[in-house]
Write an enzyme that holds these catalytic residues in place. Structure first.
Site, PDB file in Angstrom:
ATOM      1  N   TYR A  70      16.217  30.547   6.656  1.00 50.52           N
ATOM      2  CA  TYR A  70      14.998  31.163   7.190  1.00 50.52           C
ATOM      3  C   TYR A  70      14.993  31.145   8.720  1.00 50.52           C
ATOM      4  O   TYR A  70      15.409  30.144   9.328  1.00 50.52           O
ATOM      5  CB  TYR A  70      13.761  30.380   6.732  1.00 50.52           C
ATOM      6  CG  TYR A  70      13.378  30.536   5.287  1.00 50.52           C
ATOM      7  CD1 TYR A  70      13.056  31.773   4.754  1.00 50.52           C
ATOM      8  CD2 TYR A  70      13.282  29.415   4.460  1.00 50.52           C
ATOM      9  CE1 TYR A  70      12.664  31.898   3.423  1.00 50.52           C
ATOM     10  CE2 TYR A  70      12.892  29.525   3.139  1.00 50.52           C
ATOM     11  CZ  TYR A  70      12.583  30.774   2.620  1.00 50.52           C
ATOM     12  OH  TYR A  70      12.193  30.891   1.321  1.00 50.52           O
TER      13      TYR A  70
ATOM     14  N   LYS B  91       0.843  -1.203   0.000  1.00 54.11           N
ATOM     15  CA  LYS B  91       0.000   0.000   0.000  1.00 54.11           C
ATOM     16  C   LYS B  91       0.877   1.252   0.000  1.00 54.11           C
ATOM     17  O   LYS B  91       2.086   1.170   0.294  1.00 54.11           O
ATOM     18  CB  LYS B  91      -0.918  -0.012   1.222  1.00 54.11           C
ATOM     19  CG  LYS B  91      -0.163   0.058   2.553  1.00 54.11           C
ATOM     20  CD  LYS B  91      -1.079  -0.295   3.726  1.00 54.11           C
ATOM     21  CE  LYS B  91      -0.302  -0.234   5.037  1.00 54.11           C
ATOM     22  NZ  LYS B  91      -1.023  -0.888   6.135  1.00 54.11           N
TER      23      LYS B  91
ATOM     24  N   CYS C 273      14.740  24.105   3.926  1.00 58.26           N
ATOM     25  CA  CYS C 273      13.815  24.888   3.092  1.00 58.26           C
ATOM     26  C   CYS C 273      12.980  23.937   2.233  1.00 58.26           C
ATOM     27  O   CYS C 273      13.134  22.725   2.304  1.00 58.26           O
ATOM     28  CB  CYS C 273      14.588  25.847   2.204  1.00 58.26           C
ATOM     29  SG  CYS C 273      15.781  26.868   3.105  1.00 58.26           S
TER      30      CYS C 273
ATOM     31  N   ASP D 137      13.156  23.469  -0.998  1.00 52.25           N
ATOM     32  CA  ASP D 137      13.933  22.815  -2.048  1.00 52.25           C
ATOM     33  C   ASP D 137      15.414  22.687  -1.725  1.00 52.25           C
ATOM     34  O   ASP D 137      16.156  22.125  -2.514  1.00 52.25           O
ATOM     35  CB  ASP D 137      13.817  23.617  -3.361  1.00 52.25           C
ATOM     36  CG  ASP D 137      12.383  23.994  -3.661  1.00 52.25           C
ATOM     37  OD1 ASP D 137      11.542  23.078  -3.645  1.00 52.25           O
ATOM     38  OD2 ASP D 137      12.109  25.186  -3.886  1.00 52.25           O
TER      39      ASP D 137
ATOM     40  N   HIS E 137      -5.749  -7.393  13.019  1.00 47.14           N
ATOM     41  CA  HIS E 137      -4.552  -6.548  12.951  1.00 47.14           C
ATOM     42  C   HIS E 137      -4.132  -6.152  14.360  1.00 47.14           C
ATOM     43  O   HIS E 137      -4.970  -5.800  15.184  1.00 47.14           O
ATOM     44  CB  HIS E 137      -4.861  -5.303  12.111  1.00 47.14           C
ATOM     45  CG  HIS E 137      -3.649  -4.520  11.699  1.00 47.14           C
ATOM     46  ND1 HIS E 137      -2.494  -5.110  11.225  1.00 47.14           N
ATOM     47  CD2 HIS E 137      -3.412  -3.186  11.664  1.00 47.14           C
ATOM     48  CE1 HIS E 137      -1.605  -4.165  10.928  1.00 47.14           C
ATOM     49  NE2 HIS E 137      -2.130  -2.988  11.190  1.00 47.14           N
TER      50      HIS E 137
ATOM     51  N   ARG F 119       1.906 -11.143   7.027  1.00 42.03           N
ATOM     52  CA  ARG F 119       1.457  -9.945   6.314  1.00 42.03           C
ATOM     53  C   ARG F 119       2.375  -8.752   6.620  1.00 42.03           C
ATOM     54  O   ARG F 119       1.922  -7.706   7.055  1.00 42.03           O
ATOM     55  CB  ARG F 119       0.042  -9.649   6.827  1.00 42.03           C
ATOM     56  CG  ARG F 119      -0.925  -9.085   5.823  1.00 42.03           C
ATOM     57  CD  ARG F 119      -2.325  -9.033   6.412  1.00 42.03           C
ATOM     58  NE  ARG F 119      -2.405  -8.250   7.619  1.00 42.03           N
ATOM     59  CZ  ARG F 119      -3.058  -8.611   8.735  1.00 42.03           C
ATOM     60  NH1 ARG F 119      -3.707  -9.752   8.789  1.00 42.03           N
ATOM     61  NH2 ARG F 119      -3.055  -7.840   9.796  1.00 42.03           N
TER      62      ARG F 119
ATOM     63  N   ARG G 168     -10.289  -0.193  15.022  1.00 46.05           N
ATOM     64  CA  ARG G 168     -10.339   0.555  13.768  1.00 46.05           C
ATOM     65  C   ARG G 168     -11.389  -0.160  12.926  1.00 46.05           C
ATOM     66  O   ARG G 168     -12.542  -0.193  13.318  1.00 46.05           O
ATOM     67  CB  ARG G 168      -8.923   0.560  13.142  1.00 46.05           C
ATOM     68  CG  ARG G 168      -8.718   1.540  12.039  1.00 46.05           C
ATOM     69  CD  ARG G 168      -7.264   1.604  11.577  1.00 46.05           C
ATOM     70  NE  ARG G 168      -6.775   0.364  10.988  1.00 46.05           N
ATOM     71  CZ  ARG G 168      -5.564   0.204  10.465  1.00 46.05           C
ATOM     72  NH1 ARG G 168      -4.704   1.202  10.454  1.00 46.05           N
ATOM     73  NH2 ARG G 168      -5.193  -0.940   9.951  1.00 46.05           N
TER      74      ARG G 168
HETATM   75  C1  PLP Z   1      -0.197  -1.770   6.906  1.00 42.46           C
HETATM   76  C2  PLP Z   1      -0.715  -3.066   7.347  1.00 42.46           C
HETATM   77  C3  PLP Z   1       0.147  -4.168   7.562  1.00 42.46           C
HETATM   78  C4  PLP Z   1       1.648  -4.053   7.525  1.00 42.46           C
HETATM   79  O1  PLP Z   1       2.099  -3.505   8.736  1.00 42.46           O
HETATM   80  P1  PLP Z   1       3.660  -3.397   9.070  1.00 42.46           P
HETATM   81  O2  PLP Z   1       3.708  -2.820  10.420  1.00 42.46           O
HETATM   82  O3  PLP Z   1       4.229  -2.474   8.047  1.00 42.46           O
HETATM   83  O4  PLP Z   1       4.209  -4.766   8.966  1.00 42.46           O
HETATM   84  C5  PLP Z   1      -0.423  -5.388   7.832  1.00 42.46           C
HETATM   85  N1  PLP Z   1      -1.768  -5.524   7.938  1.00 42.46           N
HETATM   86  C6  PLP Z   1      -2.614  -4.495   7.779  1.00 42.46           C
HETATM   87  C7  PLP Z   1      -4.068  -4.711   7.928  1.00 42.46           C
HETATM   88  C8  PLP Z   1      -2.117  -3.237   7.487  1.00 42.46           C
HETATM   89  O5  PLP Z   1      -2.965  -2.202   7.352  1.00 42.46           O
END
Ligand code: PLP
Length: 389
Positions: A272, A40, A319, A321, A172, A231, A138
């Site tokens: 700056y 992602k 800055c 750039d 998760h 994952r 979530r």
């Molecule tokens: C982003 C995400 C992961 C990966 O998490 P990491 O901490 O980068 O390993 C796994 N599962 C879900 C549902 C996520 O949103």
């Protein structure tokens, strides 16, 4: 692409390091556990199509993204591996999901019903993975606070809907990458809730081909939680709390060069806001990188970049750039020389720590005008400029 563009600021993406990190994970999980690579957010800034193609070649069984647009980018880029969308997809987009063979995470029964109607209406079947909220609070079916039985029941009903194929179920973790007894206890509680949900569903005759919960933290710390598939995201990119524990290599190096060298006398205010004043005679390098490239302004006066001769402290404000660095003690560093912002010499995690944030935020922030150079076997195999030229 014109090479002169690359001599400004660029990100090197080391595909050999990516392969190394992938193999490190597979060595832990063994061949029975499948590997879903989280790509992602443009593969955490590394380039989703390139990373996904590399993972596909290496043998990753699944990929995950946050949105339909990201999934379609991969399909347009020729990626054929199964792709799961972890986040929101409007049910009216179900025909596109089915047409591109994309799996959708389903986080409650109402959404399952909407996807089911849409799939039935177009005469197709949508592959889904049920998301269970075991403690992240979530997305996901709620199964805590007296909602266990109703949650399990709603999952069972969702899975039985026409037009849906419930291939998987997942949860998760909130603190699987954190040290300490409290985090460990929380992660184990989350896993125990997930396990109870799986058992209750099995008792109703509902089983899943792919049960998964292990993000990078759990990959590193909780082998008993691998189930059918891991994952990882950040561990794939060689960053995060467990990079040393897992023996990972950083995939991204953000680099720039010395554009101009100037000498200033004592009591000279730099950049700056006049937040830095020279003590004595100072040799200053101006780098063509700034916060619009992804070098966080919060690092002003708080970091060094790495030259071939050693670290050069940032002087004054970063800055949009440009950024000034101290080359006084580095007389051999000249105009045109390369500098590393983060990468092999300075882990991105160290800069993230200075900012009080996580490395994910820094690699994701490397912006569109920074070309990505893909390195394999010691050479550049692809250059990707994201500006529309
Ligand atoms: C982003 C995400 C992961 C990966 O998490 P990491 O901490 O980068 O390993 C796994 N599962 C879900 C549902 C996520 O949103």
């Amino acid at each position: 692409m014109d090479d002169t563009i690359l001599r400004r600021t660029w990100a090197e993406i080391d595909l050999d390091a990516l392969a190394h990190n992938y193999h490190r994970a597979r060595a832990l999980t063994g061949p029975e556990v499948r590997y879903l690579g989280v790509v992602k957010a443009d593969a955490y800034g590394h380039g989703a199509v390139q990373v996904a193609a590399c993972l596909e070649r290496l043998g990753a069984e699944y990929l995950a993204v946050a949105s339909l647009d990201e999934a379609q980018e991969l399909r347009r880029g020729g990626i054929q591996a199964p792709i799961m969308i972890l986040g929101h997809t409007p049910p009216e987009m179900t025909p596109q999901l089915i047409a591109h063979n994309i799996t959708q995470a389903v986080s409650d029964q109402a959404k399952a019903e909407a996807y089911s109607s849409a799939a039935s209406a177009c005469g197709g079947t949508l592959k889904v993975h049920i998301k269970v909220d075991t403690g992240m609070s979530r997305l996901g079916v709620q199964v805590r606070d007296g909602r266990f039985d109703s949650g399990v029941e709603s999952i069972a009903r969702s899975c039985a809907l026409p037009g849906l194929e419930a291939e998987g179920i997942f949860t998760h973790f909130a603190v699987s990458d954190e040290d300490g007894g409290d985090s460990e206890a929380y992660t184990r509680r989350q896993f125990a809730v997930f396990t109870r949900v799986l058992e209750a569903l099995a008792a109703k005759g509902r089983t899943f081909a792919l049960r998964h919960c292990a993000n990078s933290g759990a990959l590193a710390r909780y082998p008993e939680m691998y189930l059918d598939m891991v994952r990882p995201g950040i561990a794939l990119y060689g960053a995060g709390a467990d990079r040393e524990r897992l023996g990972l290599r950083p995939v991204m190096a953000l680099k720039s060069c010395v554009y101009t060298v100037k000498r200033f006398g004592p009591e000279t205010d730099i950049s700056y806001g006049r937040t830095f004043r020279t003590g004595g005679e100072t040799r200053v390098g101006v780098l063509p990188i700034g916060y619009a490239d992804g070098l966080f302004r919060g690092l002003s006066n708080r970091m060094a970049v790495w030259t071939a001769q050693g670290p050069a402290s940032v002087l004054g404000r970063i800055c949009m750039d440009m950024t000034m660095v101290d080359l006084t003690g580095l007389p051999d560093v000249c105009e045109g020389d390369e500098v590393e912002i983060f990468g092999g010499r300075q882990p991105v995690d160290e800069l993230a720590a200075v900012l009080g944030t996580i490395p994910y935020e820094l690699t994701c922030a490397v912006s569109k005008r920074v070309p990505r150079l893909y390195i394999q076997g010691g050479g550049v195999v692809e250059r990707s400029l994201r500006l529309l030229l």
